[in-house]
Design a protein around this motif. Structure first.
Motif, short mmCIF file in Angstrom:
data_model
loop_
_atom_site.label_atom_id
_atom_site.label_comp_id
_atom_site.label_asym_id
_atom_site.label_seq_id
_atom_site.Cartn_x
_atom_site.Cartn_y
_atom_site.Cartn_z
N LEU A 1 0.82 -1.21 0.00
CA LEU A 1 0.00 0.00 0.00
C LEU A 1 0.85 1.26 0.00
N ARG B 1 3.32 1.04 -3.60
CA ARG B 1 2.64 0.97 -4.90
C ARG B 1 1.47 1.93 -5.01
N CYS B 2 0.86 2.25 -3.87
CA CYS B 2 -0.35 3.08 -3.91
C CYS B 2 -0.17 4.45 -3.28
N GLY C 1 1.66 -5.10 -6.75
CA GLY C 1 0.42 -4.35 -6.63
C GLY C 1 -0.70 -4.87 -7.51
N ALA D 1 -3.63 -0.15 -6.86
CA ALA D 1 -3.67 1.31 -6.96
C ALA D 1 -4.98 1.79 -7.57
N VAL E 1 -7.81 1.39 -4.95
CA VAL E 1 -7.80 2.44 -3.91
C VAL E 1 -8.29 3.75 -4.50
N GLU E 2 -7.89 4.09 -5.72
CA GLU E 2 -8.30 5.35 -6.34
C GLU E 2 -9.81 5.35 -6.60
N ARG F 1 -4.74 8.49 -2.98
CA ARG F 1 -3.58 8.00 -3.71
C ARG F 1 -2.31 8.66 -3.19
#
Length: 454
Positions: A339, A342-343, A398, A444, A447-448, A454
């Motif tokens: 997390l 990568r994010c 990811g 990613a 999560v976005e 982000r």
């Protein structure tokens, strides 16, 4: 030194020091020939020259009959056993002290006895009066179960040979004492010798034997590991004392699927089976809150839904805490690293607490995406929709990877009223009526899309 010659009869296998025309054992003529020793080595330390019987061999196409099974009538117990109790089998049951092993086995003994099996319950830890007191509390005093309190293995085997029961329960193997082994009960040699004698006796006499085993601090069955290799089935009885749920998990089963689980609820009248574990684990889930995610998992062959809870708070210490209950702590560290790297979601300076509600323990990697969603939800203080379930595996890059039995997970979620599932993108899109799918290709993007962070 002169070479020792050994001669054996091809008809009966008798061994002789010299050749003769007739066998003195079976009176057959011209059947004695010179034979080589089976092994070489010091006398008394190797097999030497004495030969055994020839074993009858078969091929892979020969179909043997399925072993006969006897069902207890308790669906959760029969599921874990692979469909019922198998004749001439050995089972090992382990669990923490006070978790309910003796209660479960006494209830199982009463069930099998009512179904026509001759059952003997042998306790090495409790007196007959203590077991009878538990039976009265559980309402089982009228069950045709024979009871004894004994630790001498020689007396136990003699009694079993005379009584010829269908099922014998040994509580526990650590209290058994074999008089031919010079060590105290509970030692490695005593446990190994007692387990070997009971297992071979059961298979030789067509009797099923259940042995209770103590566990160590890390949760594994105490004693030599070879005991788990001797028996046919190894069951672990799991659960937290603060929860009323108990889980019987099969980690080895030669007569059925491994990793199967049965869920029970501890009540005043003993252990009651839970026929719908998913509804039970989600029964106390109220209004959706940040950090709460429903995960659709697979335990053995059955789909099961449970709630994963996460809490993220500023740490007053230089070293933030990472506390996890019901999941792998090393895998939590990996998800946090993915997390962050990568994010772009940092957890530096934050305490992280993760919990699987209901005392359930999850081991499959399909819970990665649900754990990541719970962590980001707690950090961003944003609750996920109450009608959504999440599952998927996260790689170190990811990327999201699909998991097995996706359709079964979705059907279980639909049965409990969930309408949305967030899953990884996969080549063959599953279709379940009443469930709308939201696919994610990488962490990613997930999560976005879900949190806008982000």
């Amino acid at each position: 030194m002169a070479k020792d010659l050994t001669f054996s009869c091809s008809e009966c296998g008798a061994s002789f020091r010299k050749w003769s025309g007739q066998c003195d054992a079976c009176q057959a003529w011209n059947t004695i020939s010179e034979s080589k020793a089976l092994s070489s080595g010091p006398k008394g330390k190797s097999l030497g020259a004495i030969r055994g019987k020839t074993i009858a061999l078969t091929d892979l196409e020969t179909q043997e009959k399925e072993p006969p099974r006897t069902q207890a009538g308790v669906g959760e117990l029969d599921r874990v056993l692979g469909g019922g109790l198998v004749k001439a089998s050995a089972l090992l049951v382990g669990g923490d002290p006070g978790i309910g092993k003796s209660t479960l086995l006494l209830q199982a003994a009463a069930r099998f006895a009512r179904n026509g099996l001759k059952v003997i319950y042998l306790s090495g830890e409790e007196s007959n009066a203590q077991v009878q007191m538990r039976a009265r509390r559980l309402g089982l005093e009228k069950s045709p179960v024979m009871l004894a309190s004994e630790t001498n293995l020689r007396d136990i085997l003699t009694t079993l040979e005379a009584e010829k029961p269908d099922l014998a329960i040994i509580d526990s193997i650590q209290t058994m004492w074999a008089d031919n082994v010079d060590s105290a009960p509970g030692s490695v040699s005593q446990v190994r010798s007692s387990a070997h004698e009971l297992t071979t006796f059961a298979k030789r006499n067509g009797m099923a034997v259940v042995m209770v085993g103590h566990v160590t601090k890390d949760g594994t069955i105490a004693g030599p590991r070879v005991v788990e290799h001797m028996v046919d089935t190894v069951l672990y009885f799991e659960g937290e004392r603060g929860h009323q749920f108990r889980i019987l998990r099969s980690v080895k089963n030669r007569f059925g699927p491994a990793d199967e689980i049965g869920v029970f609820e501890m009540t005043g009248k003993g252990l009651a089976e839970v026929k719908n574990p998913s509804a039970l684990f989600l029964s106390e889930r109220g209004t959706p809150a940040p950090g709460s995610v429903v995960f659709a998992g697979i335990e053995g062959t059955r789909p099961m839904l449970c709630e994963i809870q996460a809490l993220v708070a500023p740490s007053p210490h230089s070293q933030p805490r990472r506390s996890v209950v019901g999941w792998d702590g090393g895998r939590l560290a990996m998800i946090l690293a993915v997390l962050e790297s990568r994010c772009g979601v940092p957890f530096t300076g934050l305490d992280v607490y993760l919990n699987v509600a209901g005392g359930l323990r999850i081991s499959e990697p399909g819970a990665d995406l649900a754990v990541a969603a719970a962590l980001v939800s707690a950090r961003e203080d944003a609750a996920l929709p109450s009608e959504a379930v999440i599952f998927g595996e996260i790689s170190l890059s990811g990327a999201l990877r699909p998991v097995v039995q996706t359709e079964n997970r979705l059907k279980e979620a639909q049965k409990l009223g969930f309408t949305t599932a967030i899953i990884p993108q996969q080549a063959k899109q599953p279709r379940v009526d009443g469930i709308s799918l939201r696919n994610a290709t990488d962490l990613a993007g997930f999560v976005e899309e879900v949190f806008g962070a982000r």
